[in-house]
Motif scaffolding. Structure first.
Motif, PDB file in Angstrom:
ATOM      1  N   LYS A   1     -12.278  -0.494  -1.786  1.00  0.00           N
ATOM      2  CA  LYS A   1     -11.446  -0.614  -2.979  1.00  0.00           C
ATOM      3  C   LYS A   1     -10.067   0.009  -2.777  1.00  0.00           C
ATOM      4  CE  LYS A   1     -11.350   0.787  -7.864  1.00  0.00           C
ATOM      5  NZ  LYS A   1     -12.114   1.483  -8.947  1.00  0.00           N
ATOM      6  N   TYR A   2     -10.049   1.286  -2.387  1.00  0.00           N
ATOM      7  CA  TYR A   2      -8.786   2.014  -2.330  1.00  0.00           C
ATOM      8  C   TYR A   2      -7.998   1.757  -1.052  1.00  0.00           C
ATOM      9  CZ  TYR A   2     -10.619   4.429  -6.397  1.00  0.00           C
ATOM     10  OH  TYR A   2     -11.134   4.703  -7.645  1.00  0.00           O
ATOM     11  N   GLY A   3      -8.672   1.268  -0.005  1.00  0.00           N
ATOM     12  CA  GLY A   3      -7.964   0.943   1.221  1.00  0.00           C
ATOM     13  C   GLY A   3      -6.999  -0.213   1.066  1.00  0.00           C
ATOM     14  N   GLN A   4      -7.175  -1.015   0.022  1.00  0.00           N
ATOM     15  CA  GLN A   4      -6.254  -2.114  -0.256  1.00  0.00           C
ATOM     16  C   GLN A   4      -4.997  -1.635  -0.983  1.00  0.00           C
ATOM     17  OE1 GLN A   4      -8.275  -5.282  -2.327  1.00  0.00           O
ATOM     18  NE2 GLN A   4     -10.067  -5.183  -1.018  1.00  0.00           N
ATOM     19  N   ILE A   5      -5.064  -0.439  -1.536  1.00  0.00           N
ATOM     20  CA  ILE A   5      -3.971   0.074  -2.364  1.00  0.00           C
ATOM     21  C   ILE A   5      -3.188   1.168  -1.651  1.00  0.00           C
ATOM     22  CG2 ILE A   5      -3.394   0.999  -4.644  1.00  0.00           C
ATOM     23  CD1 ILE A   5      -6.273   0.238  -5.474  1.00  0.00           C
ATOM     24  N   TYR A   6      -3.921   2.023  -0.904  1.00  0.00           N
ATOM     25  CA  TYR A   6      -3.297   3.178  -0.274  1.00  0.00           C
ATOM     26  C   TYR A   6      -3.544   3.163   1.232  1.00  0.00           C
ATOM     27  CZ  TYR A   6      -3.886   4.773  -5.142  1.00  0.00           C
ATOM     28  OH  TYR A   6      -3.882   4.879  -6.509  1.00  0.00           O
ATOM     29  N   GLU A   7      -2.669   3.869   1.936  1.00  0.00           N
ATOM     30  CA  GLU A   7      -2.843   4.109   3.370  1.00  0.00           C
ATOM     31  C   GLU A   7      -2.946   5.613   3.577  1.00  0.00           C
ATOM     32  OE1 GLU A   7      -0.648   3.167   7.662  1.00  0.00           O
ATOM     33  OE2 GLU A   7       0.249   2.481   5.774  1.00  0.00           O
ATOM     34  N   LEU A   8      -4.087   6.069   4.073  1.00  0.00           N
ATOM     35  CA  LEU A   8      -4.343   7.504   4.237  1.00  0.00           C
ATOM     36  C   LEU A   8      -3.992   7.908   5.669  1.00  0.00           C
ATOM     37  CD1 LEU A   8      -5.435  10.082   2.903  1.00  0.00           C
ATOM     38  CD2 LEU A   8      -7.731   9.398   3.631  1.00  0.00           C
ATOM     39  N   ILE A   9      -3.071   8.852   5.820  1.00  0.00           N
ATOM     40  CA  ILE A   9      -2.523   9.207   7.124  1.00  0.00           C
ATOM     41  C   ILE A   9      -2.638  10.717   7.346  1.00  0.00           C
ATOM     42  CG2 ILE A   9      -0.485   9.134   8.613  1.00  0.00           C
ATOM     43  CD1 ILE A   9       0.521   6.820   6.789  1.00  0.00           C
ATOM     44  N   SER A  10      -3.270  11.122   8.435  1.00  0.00           N
ATOM     45  CA  SER A  10      -3.356  12.537   8.806  1.00  0.00           C
ATOM     46  C   SER A  10      -2.146  12.899   9.659  1.00  0.00           C
ATOM     47  CB  SER A  10      -4.650  12.784   9.594  1.00  0.00           C
ATOM     48  OG  SER A  10      -4.677  14.111  10.074  1.00  0.00           O
ATOM     49  N   VAL A  11      -1.466  13.981   9.302  1.00  0.00           N
ATOM     50  CA  VAL A  11      -0.270  14.407  10.049  1.00  0.00           C
ATOM     51  C   VAL A  11      -0.396  15.859  10.473  1.00  0.00           C
ATOM     52  CG1 VAL A  11       1.249  12.747   8.918  1.00  0.00           C
ATOM     53  CG2 VAL A  11       0.909  14.996   7.886  1.00  0.00           C
TER      54      VAL A  11
ATOM     55  N   ARG B   1       0.832  -1.195   0.000  1.00  0.00           N
ATOM     56  CA  ARG B   1       0.000   0.000   0.000  1.00  0.00           C
ATOM     57  C   ARG B   1       0.870   1.251   0.000  1.00  0.00           C
ATOM     58  NH1 ARG B   1      -4.448   0.243   4.423  1.00  0.00           N
ATOM     59  NH2 ARG B   1      -2.700  -0.196   5.839  1.00  0.00           N
ATOM     60  N   ALA B   2       0.561   2.144  -0.913  1.00  0.00           N
ATOM     61  CA  ALA B   2       1.271   3.423  -0.981  1.00  0.00           C
ATOM     62  C   ALA B   2       0.731   4.354   0.097  1.00  0.00           C
ATOM     63  CB  ALA B   2       1.095   4.045  -2.357  1.00  0.00           C
ATOM     64  N   LYS B   3       1.609   5.085   0.740  1.00  0.00           N
ATOM     65  CA  LYS B   3       1.204   5.992   1.811  1.00  0.00           C
ATOM     66  C   LYS B   3       0.816   7.354   1.245  1.00  0.00           C
ATOM     67  CE  LYS B   3       3.800   3.945   5.653  1.00  0.00           C
ATOM     68  NZ  LYS B   3       4.110   2.689   4.971  1.00  0.00           N
ATOM     69  N   ILE B   4      -0.312   7.867   1.737  1.00  0.00           N
ATOM     70  CA  ILE B   4      -0.790   9.209   1.401  1.00  0.00           C
ATOM     71  C   ILE B   4      -0.891  10.001   2.701  1.00  0.00           C
ATOM     72  CG2 ILE B   4      -2.624  10.591   0.363  1.00  0.00           C
ATOM     73  CD1 ILE B   4      -3.537   8.062  -1.123  1.00  0.00           C
ATOM     74  N   TYR B   5      -0.071  11.039   2.830  1.00  0.00           N
ATOM     75  CA  TYR B   5      -0.106  11.883   4.015  1.00  0.00           C
ATOM     76  C   TYR B   5      -0.863  13.173   3.679  1.00  0.00           C
ATOM     77  CZ  TYR B   5       3.801   8.859   5.390  1.00  0.00           C
ATOM     78  OH  TYR B   5       4.593   7.776   5.678  1.00  0.00           O
ATOM     79  N   TYR B   6      -1.669  13.651   4.631  1.00  0.00           N
ATOM     80  CA  TYR B   6      -2.337  14.923   4.381  1.00  0.00           C
ATOM     81  C   TYR B   6      -2.374  15.767   5.650  1.00  0.00           C
ATOM     82  CZ  TYR B   6      -6.752  13.499   6.673  1.00  0.00           C
ATOM     83  OH  TYR B   6      -7.699  13.106   7.589  1.00  0.00           O
ATOM     84  N   THR B   7      -2.318  17.054   5.451  1.00  0.00           N
ATOM     85  CA  THR B   7      -2.456  18.008   6.550  1.00  0.00           C
ATOM     86  C   THR B   7      -3.517  19.029   6.168  1.00  0.00           C
ATOM     87  OG1 THR B   7      -0.710  19.439   5.645  1.00  0.00           O
ATOM     88  CG2 THR B   7      -0.048  17.768   7.249  1.00  0.00           C
TER      89      THR B   7
END
Length: 211
Positions: free
Chosen positions: A201-211, A114-120
């Motif tokens: 669907k997308y939770g298997q591909i990406y990891e959504l992380i709040s920073v 899973r690719a990591k996606i960071y957001y602020t």
């Protein structure tokens, strides 16, 4: 070389399976009796069927190679979902003909982590202002299509899921790396969070992380 649509008597690939071990993927399938070679293409899972005449990124693989190697082996590189398509190859009057299968029985997907996606999300507001300015920043390990993510606005508290407030789509895709979105104005009591548009669907591909 050209693509042709499968007909009732066309040689087609069936029984396609995958086996993933560490960074190696092994494909196996049932060969039609009338062919001795296939062409294999690896693409991102989001890519559509190639247009007629598009023979880029195709690899020839013979029945003899398949037998000697007990399948087709491909190294997995990067992060995300990939699709392997195996085209039966038959000889025609104009050269090799690759069979397009409408049933997609010759295609299979794999996921390589899973690719990591960071957001602020930052906000600025003044004492006398009725609104506050929200700035969203998304940093991703890989490019992301615009329909993967959405943001949800809720008054009086943070939304807990995409149904818990007003949902807004993004209008542009995200590049790999840092993406600073245009600032938006919301009410002082409004709060925003990012969610997947389709968590299953997308939770298997990406990891959504709040920073």
């Amino acid at each position: 070389m050209r693509f042709i649509d499968a007909e009732h008597d066309s040689p087609v690939i069936s029984g396609l399976t995958r086996e993933v071990e560490e960074d190696m993927c092994t494909l196996r399938w049932i060969w039609p009796r009338s062919i001795d070679a296939v062409y294999i293409r690896k693409t991102s899972a989001e890519q559509t069927e190639p247009a007629a005449g598009d023979t880029a990124n195709l690899k020839l693989y013979t029945r003899a190679e398949y037998k000697a190697n007990n399948g087709y082996h491909s190294r997995i590189e990067g992060i995300g979902r990939y699709c392997y398509t195996v085209y039966a190859c038959q000889e025609g009057s104009g050269g090799p003909q690759l069979v397009l299968q409408q049933d997609r029985g010759n295609s299979i997907e794999i996921s390589s982590g899973r690719a990591k996606i960071y957001y602020t999300i930052s906000d600025k507001s003044g004492f006398w202002r009725k609104f506050k300015t929200i700035q969203i920043q998304v940093t991703s390990e890989v490019p992301i299509a615009k329909d993967v993510l959405c943001y949800v606005k809720k008054q009086g508290g943070y939304p807990v899921n995409k149904e818990d407030g007003l949902l807004y789509p993004f209008v542009a895709s995200f590049a790999a790396g840092r993406n600073v979105l245009p600032a938006i104005e919301v009410g002082k009591q409004d709060h925003i969070r990012l969610f997947f548009t389709d968590g299953r669907k997308y939770g298997q591909i990406y990891e959504l992380i709040s920073v």
